[in-house]
Enzyme design. Structure first.
Site, mmCIF file in Angstrom:
data_model
loop_
_atom_site.group_PDB
_atom_site.id
_atom_site.type_symbol
_atom_site.label_atom_id
_atom_site.label_comp_id
_atom_site.label_asym_id
_atom_site.label_seq_id
_atom_site.Cartn_x
_atom_site.Cartn_y
_atom_site.Cartn_z
ATOM 1 N N SER A 71 0.806 -1.220 0.000
ATOM 2 C CA SER A 71 0.000 0.000 0.000
ATOM 3 C C SER A 71 0.835 1.264 0.000
ATOM 4 C CB SER A 71 -0.937 0.013 1.210
ATOM 5 O OG SER A 71 -0.194 0.003 2.414
ATOM 6 N N THR A 226 -1.830 3.562 4.627
ATOM 7 C CA THR A 226 -0.887 4.660 4.469
ATOM 8 C C THR A 226 0.113 4.613 5.606
ATOM 9 O OG1 THR A 226 -2.567 6.081 3.434
ATOM 10 C CG2 THR A 226 -0.701 7.190 4.451
ATOM 11 N N THR A 244 1.870 7.104 0.394
ATOM 12 C CA THR A 244 0.889 6.089 0.035
ATOM 13 C C THR A 244 0.775 5.978 -1.474
ATOM 14 O OG1 THR A 244 -1.436 5.414 0.293
ATOM 15 C CG2 THR A 244 -0.998 7.769 0.088
ATOM 16 N N ARG A 254 -7.344 10.677 -8.863
ATOM 17 C CA ARG A 254 -7.816 10.824 -7.490
ATOM 18 C C ARG A 254 -6.651 11.100 -6.542
ATOM 19 N NH1 ARG A 254 -6.904 7.857 -2.351
ATOM 20 N NH2 ARG A 254 -8.769 8.196 -1.068
ATOM 21 N N VAL A 255 -6.869 12.037 -5.628
ATOM 22 C CA VAL A 255 -5.915 12.346 -4.576
ATOM 23 C C VAL A 255 -6.613 12.134 -3.240
ATOM 24 C CG1 VAL A 255 -4.510 14.138 -3.493
ATOM 25 C CG2 VAL A 255 -4.662 14.004 -5.994
ATOM 26 N N GLY A 256 -5.997 11.372 -2.359
ATOM 27 C CA GLY A 256 -6.577 11.126 -1.046
ATOM 28 C C GLY A 256 -6.096 12.130 -0.023
ATOM 29 N N ASP A 257 -6.187 11.753 1.248
ATOM 30 C CA ASP A 257 -5.832 12.685 2.314
ATOM 31 C C ASP A 257 -4.335 12.707 2.588
ATOM 32 O OD1 ASP A 257 -5.865 10.069 3.391
ATOM 33 O OD2 ASP A 257 -6.105 10.865 5.410
ATOM 34 N N THR A 277 -4.710 7.441 8.857
ATOM 35 C CA THR A 277 -4.916 6.515 7.755
ATOM 36 C C THR A 277 -6.385 6.105 7.742
ATOM 37 O OG1 THR A 277 -4.200 4.410 6.766
ATOM 38 C CG2 THR A 277 -4.324 4.496 9.163
ATOM 39 N N GLY A 278 -6.867 5.677 6.585
ATOM 40 C CA GLY A 278 -8.258 5.259 6.503
ATOM 41 C C GLY A 278 -8.929 5.730 5.231
ATOM 42 N N ASP A 279 -10.210 6.003 5.329
ATOM 43 C CA ASP A 279 -11.006 6.434 4.181
ATOM 44 C C ASP A 279 -10.702 7.902 3.891
ATOM 45 O OD1 ASP A 279 -12.874 7.085 2.269
ATOM 46 O OD2 ASP A 279 -14.493 5.953 3.215
ATOM 47 N N GLY A 280 -9.669 8.119 3.076
ATOM 48 C CA GLY A 280 -9.180 9.470 2.845
ATOM 49 C C GLY A 280 -10.195 10.411 2.249
#
Length: 372
Positions: A71, A226, A244, A254-257, A277-280
């Site tokens: 990951s 992450t 990550t 797509r860009v996460g947190d 970490t998690g659902d960004g």
């Protein structure tokens, strides 16, 4: 001290960063002694200024090279088109200066490029192909073999997801063909249908339907984790960072947190730091790490600050999966989680080995598929 999200394969990063701090401390002490004898103190000044930041960069880079749990780093979490892209962030707790890259293509050393953004620009975040061009200008290698920073295995698994699994699960909503049964290319459908799809997603997130938990597990099984790290050096410096390869099968671009300061990680050397970490896609709406650090500034202990930040998310999104590790400037630390069993790793003081802490979810929902 070094502290970061996740145990297991992620502890190689903890150890690398901690040993970097030890080496820096030894170098600083030697340089300080030389300075007392009349030699220059420039090396000592430099070490004081960068020890924590260097440690976080090295720790995250170690995880990238080791492909921690698949990951972090190259060859993991390909998007819909089977390309792996990377997000990374570094933050200096002394100045609050930040360097980050998002949706970085064809360059493996994402956290190194983030450091270049921090050191050599007045910006905080570069993205996409322009970030790749910046990386090449700064001496980083661009992979040009046709699969970028993917691997034969990551491409194979992605093609199986497209052909055998018919692109299930995915992140599309309000499109045709039906994303629950077919691959794209997708085109938007009417507003009425989009609202229906939106309601379905809200129901899933809030566990309003009886299949919500099972659907959530399916989503995270194909998703991501992450590394977010905070370091405290021997002279009071603090730094934080994140790396990550994002959510598996994400919509390209797509860009996460992870590269968002205050969400994936945050640090203020006067107060403390946080890694998440998690659902960004949900977490970045709350800037949980900024919230946790500000809560400590107002007097909350690390555990209280972490739980408060997680509660703010679960109140609005009961189905969210999240994990936070929070540490104050004195090295006191704690974690909080929702939706899964979360772990974090730390090493400090005279510890000869990294210790892993398991954090049970405050909402009582345990997702064994997502546990590391």
């Amino acid at each position: 001290m070094v502290i970061n999200t996740w145990g297991g394969p992620f502890t190689v990063a903890t150890d690398a960063a901690y040993e970097s701090l030890l080496a820096s401390s030894s170098s600083s002490s030697s340089s300080s002694s030389s300075s007392a004898g009349g030699s220059s103190s420039n090396e000592y000044t430099t070490n004081k200024a960068t020890a924590a930041l260097d440690a976080v960069q090295l720790g995250c880079a170690t995880c990238e090279a080791a492909q921690c749990d698949g990951s972090v780093g190259f060859g993991g979490s390909p998007d819909e088109q089977c390309e792996t892209t990377l997000d990374a962030l570094l933050m200096d707790g002394r100045t609050l200066n930040t360097g980050a890259v998002a949706a970085l293509r064809r360059v493996r050393d994402a956290v190194g490029v983030a450091r270049a953004v921090l050191d050599h620009t007045a910006h905080s975040l570069l993205a996409g192909d322009q970030a790749t061009a910046f990386a090449v200008q700064n001496g980083f290698v661009e992979e040009k073999d046709g699969i970028g920073i993917g691997t034969a295995d990551s491409v194979r698994r992605c093609r199986e997801w497209r052909e055998r699994d018919r692109c299930q699960p995915n992140y599309r909503l309000g499109v045709t063909p039906d994303p629950r049964t077919a691959c794209g290319p997708y085109t938007p459908v009417s507003v009425a249908v989009s609202e229906e799809e939106g309601e379905m997603r809200r129901s899933l997130q809030q566990h309003d339907d009886e299949n919500g938990s099972a659907r959530k597990k399916e989503r995270y099984q194909a998703s991501h984790d992450t590394i977010s790290m905070i370091a405290l050096d021997g002279v009071g410096g603090m730094a934080a960072g994140t790396s990550t390869n994002g959510a598996s099968h994400k919509v390209p671009g797509r860009v996460g947190d992870g590269p968002i300061a205050g969400s994936g990680s945050y640090v203020d050397g006067e107060v403390g730091g946080c890694g998440a970490t998690g659902d960004g896609d949900i977490m970045m709406r709350f800037l949980p790490c900024y919230q946790a650090v500000e809560s400590m500034r107002r007097g909350l202990a690390p555990g209280e600050a972490a739980e408060d930040a997680v509660h703010r998310m679960t109140r609005r999104y009961p189905g969210v999966a999240a994990g936070l590790v929070v540490v104050n400037a004195r090295g006191e630390h704690a974690g909080a989680a929702a939706g899964w069993n979360f772990t974090y790793a730390f090493r400090g003081g005279g510890m000869e080995a990294t210790q892993v802490v398991t954090v049970s979810p405050i909402d009582g929902v345990e997702d064994a598929v997502a546990e590391i």
